[in-house]
Design a protein around this motif. Structure first.
Motif, PDB file in Angstrom:
ATOM      1  N   ARG A   1      -3.881   1.516  -7.593  1.00  0.00           N
ATOM      2  CA  ARG A   1      -4.526   2.785  -7.872  1.00  0.00           C
ATOM      3  C   ARG A   1      -3.562   3.753  -8.532  1.00  0.00           C
ATOM      4  N   SER A   2      -4.063   4.556  -9.432  1.00  0.00           N
ATOM      5  CA  SER A   2      -3.189   5.522 -10.096  1.00  0.00           C
ATOM      6  C   SER A   2      -2.668   6.523  -9.089  1.00  0.00           C
TER       7      SER A   2
ATOM      8  N   ILE B   1      -3.094  14.632  -1.258  1.00  0.00           N
ATOM      9  CA  ILE B   1      -4.369  14.771  -1.961  1.00  0.00           C
ATOM     10  C   ILE B   1      -5.217  13.564  -1.587  1.00  0.00           C
ATOM     11  N   LEU B   2      -6.458  13.779  -1.258  1.00  0.00           N
ATOM     12  CA  LEU B   2      -7.371  12.701  -0.964  1.00  0.00           C
ATOM     13  C   LEU B   2      -8.227  12.463  -2.195  1.00  0.00           C
ATOM     14  N   LEU B   3      -8.256  11.238  -2.684  1.00  0.00           N
ATOM     15  CA  LEU B   3      -9.106  10.918  -3.824  1.00  0.00           C
ATOM     16  C   LEU B   3     -10.480  10.518  -3.318  1.00  0.00           C
TER      17      LEU B   3
ATOM     18  N   LEU C   1     -14.675  11.060   5.400  1.00  0.00           N
ATOM     19  CA  LEU C   1     -14.221   9.977   4.537  1.00  0.00           C
ATOM     20  C   LEU C   1     -14.033   8.724   5.371  1.00  0.00           C
ATOM     21  N   ASP C   2     -14.042   7.579   4.704  1.00  0.00           N
ATOM     22  CA  ASP C   2     -13.827   6.313   5.385  1.00  0.00           C
ATOM     23  C   ASP C   2     -12.390   6.248   5.874  1.00  0.00           C
TER      24      ASP C   2
ATOM     25  N   GLN D   1      -9.760   0.907   0.331  1.00  0.00           N
ATOM     26  CA  GLN D   1     -10.704   1.979   0.036  1.00  0.00           C
ATOM     27  C   GLN D   1     -10.304   2.697  -1.251  1.00  0.00           C
ATOM     28  N   VAL D   2     -11.258   3.445  -1.809  1.00  0.00           N
ATOM     29  CA  VAL D   2     -10.995   4.167  -3.059  1.00  0.00           C
ATOM     30  C   VAL D   2     -10.061   5.338  -2.823  1.00  0.00           C
TER      31      VAL D   2
END
Length: 307
Positions: free
Chosen positions: A2-3, A9-11, A229-230, A289-290
């Protein structure tokens, strides 16, 4: 992979939510008598707790210095002692010890309370070499780090090759709405790492190939469930060795089990396979997870060995 994103910070999908609210830097709630010129950051006492490397007793060594002030610092305990280093051994007549520091301008820090847990002290072999690190409880300036603002010397945010790396110095003085920030395990602040980010420190005593050292460290996963969030992604702490001259990470020395949502004390034993004079703490995840995941670390205590 992931970038990378800003530390803390939560994406969420393609958007981002910053821990710390809308303002990148919140003012700290401090005693005005201990603030420094031109800012709202308080002078503070920093207490490192370690196991003495001599004798065999239930003792802890308390080392005190100042932070965010003008050195040199002087130390004042509640009992009148002015020692910057003192040893507390069982049995003790009190549960809490209080200390303040004054800097060169005469400013005094708020009282710093220490509750030494002598049950945590170990019987130390005087001949056993210990891994000593400065600032083992990650005392520094708590703020939202948007890059180049990491301030917890002698810990460094250096990477080789250079890349985006924004470790955080954290406490609850930075208001949060995504999650609740837990209390430190020692001192006033602790280390926060987004997955893939790291903090390093040069070793005063390098390790040669085959040398072994052990230490305890408190670590945990940051609970982001308040943001709906997950929270299932797994996060781990890596300890690596390298070279201070160019901040190179050469070898992975240890990796934690999956961290839980509460503070847990981990005992770490590292064995250098080659010359090592820098230690690096890095957060990694299973990338299931994302959104990104965070881990927190605090309170490094050198020990003779792990169970």
């Amino acid at each position: 992979m992931r970038s990378p994103s800003l530390a803390l910070i939560l994406l969420v999908g393609c958007g981002s939510v910053r821990l710390g609210g809308e303002e990148p830097q919140d003012e700290l709630d401090v005693d005005a008598s201990s603030t420094l010129d031109g800012g709202g950051i308080a002078l503070r006492a920093v207490v490192a707790v370690a196991v003495p490397d001599a004798g065999c007793a239930s003792c802890l060594e308390l080392s005190v210095t100042g932070a965010l002030g003008t050195p040199p610092y002087t130390v004042e305990w509640e009992d009148g002692s002015k020692l910057a280093r003192r040893t507390i051994c069982a049995p003790v007549s009190q549960d809490t010890f209080s200390v303040v520091v004054r800097d060169a301008t005469g400013r005094m820090s708020p009282p710093h309370e220490v509750r030494p847990d002598l049950q945590e002290a170990t019987c130390v072999d005087a001949s056993a070499p210990l891994l000593w690190l400065d600032n083992p409880s990650f005392e520094g300036k708590p703020l939202y780090n948007a890059g180049g603002q990491f301030d917890a010397p002698p810990w460094s945010d250096c990477t080789q090759p250079p890349r985006w790396n924004t470790p955080q110095i954290v406490n609850d003085t930075i208001r949060q709405w995504v999650t609740e920030i837990p209390d430190p395990r020692d001192g006033a602040t602790f280390l926060g790492l987004l997955e893939g980010h790291q903090a390093s420190q040069a070793l005063a005593q390098p390790l040669r190939a085959g040398e072994e050292r052990s230490f305890r460290i408190d670590a945990r996963k940051l609970d982001i469930s308040n943001a709906t969030l997950d929270n299932s992604e797994k996060v781990f702490l890596e300890v690596s060795g390298g070279v201070r001259a160019n901040c190179t990470v050469r070898e992975l020395l240890w990796m934690s089990p999956s961290l839980g949502l509460g503070w847990q004390t981990l005992c770490v034993t590292i064995v250098a396979r080659e010359y090592t004079d820098q230690l690096t703490l890095r957060a990694v995840s299973d990338e299931s997870q994302v959104q990104s995941v965070f881990m927190l670390a605090d309170n490094i205590v050198p020990v003779a060995s792990c169970p």
